[in-house]
Design a protein around this motif. Structure first.
Motif, short mmCIF file in Angstrom:
data_model
loop_
_atom_site.label_atom_id
_atom_site.label_comp_id
_atom_site.label_asym_id
_atom_site.label_seq_id
_atom_site.Cartn_x
_atom_site.Cartn_y
_atom_site.Cartn_z
N ASN A 2 39.66 34.96 46.77
CA ASN A 2 39.76 34.69 48.21
C ASN A 2 40.65 35.68 48.93
N ALA A 3 41.61 36.24 48.23
CA ALA A 3 42.49 37.23 48.85
C ALA A 3 41.74 38.52 49.18
N LYS A 4 40.67 38.79 48.44
CA LYS A 4 39.89 40.00 48.66
C LYS A 4 38.55 39.72 49.34
N ASN A 5 38.34 38.46 49.72
CA ASN A 5 37.07 38.08 50.36
C ASN A 5 35.87 38.50 49.52
N THR A 6 35.97 38.34 48.24
CA THR A 6 34.95 38.85 47.32
C THR A 6 34.57 37.81 46.28
N MET A 7 33.27 37.74 46.02
CA MET A 7 32.74 36.92 44.94
C MET A 7 32.11 37.84 43.90
N TYR A 8 32.17 37.43 42.66
CA TYR A 8 31.64 38.24 41.57
C TYR A 8 30.62 37.44 40.75
N LEU A 9 29.75 38.18 40.08
CA LEU A 9 28.88 37.57 39.09
C LEU A 9 28.87 38.50 37.88
#
Length: 122
Positions: A72-79
């Motif tokens: 959430n700190a980087k506004n990023t989701m990963y798969l």
């Protein structure tokens, strides 16, 4: 906006990590998900991460091989996709919603990324 990246060509058994960067929205307030769409097929649910990433769900055909996470700190989701199979070949989309509707329905999501192509060769 959502920007997905990280797709590419990989051999069966290999790994890839997809990323989805969000902008223009308060990322931590959104449930985030990955969907995919293979040629001639409907878009299907892959994985979802709750607002804090403490709760995740996976489609049965990727469970144990794929891992969804978010920063959430980087506004990023990963798969993270391991043990890839040719049947995983598809365009992968990230999606976001603030609603608490059924997580595996495409209609439950309000924002979509442009998709990133994953091709798994046999």
């Amino acid at each position: 906006q959502l920007q997905a990246s990280g797709g590419g060509l990989v051999q069966a058994g290999g790994s890839l990590r997809l990323s989805c960067v969000a902008s223009g929205l308060t990322f931590r307030n959104y449930r985030m998900a990955w969907f995919r769409q293979a040629p001639e097929k409907e878009r299907e649910f892959v994985a979802v991460a709750s607002w804090s990433s403490s709760i995740t769900y996976y489609a049965d055909n990727v469970k144990g091989r794929f891992t969804v996470s978010r920063d959430n700190a980087k506004n990023t989701m990963y798969l993270l996709m391991n043990s890839l199979k040719p049947e995983d070949t598809a365009v992968y989309f990230c999606a976001a919603t603030q609603r608490g509707d059924t997580y595996y329905w495409t209609a439950s999501y309000d924002y979509w990324g442009q998709g990133t192509l994953v091709t798994v060769s046999s």
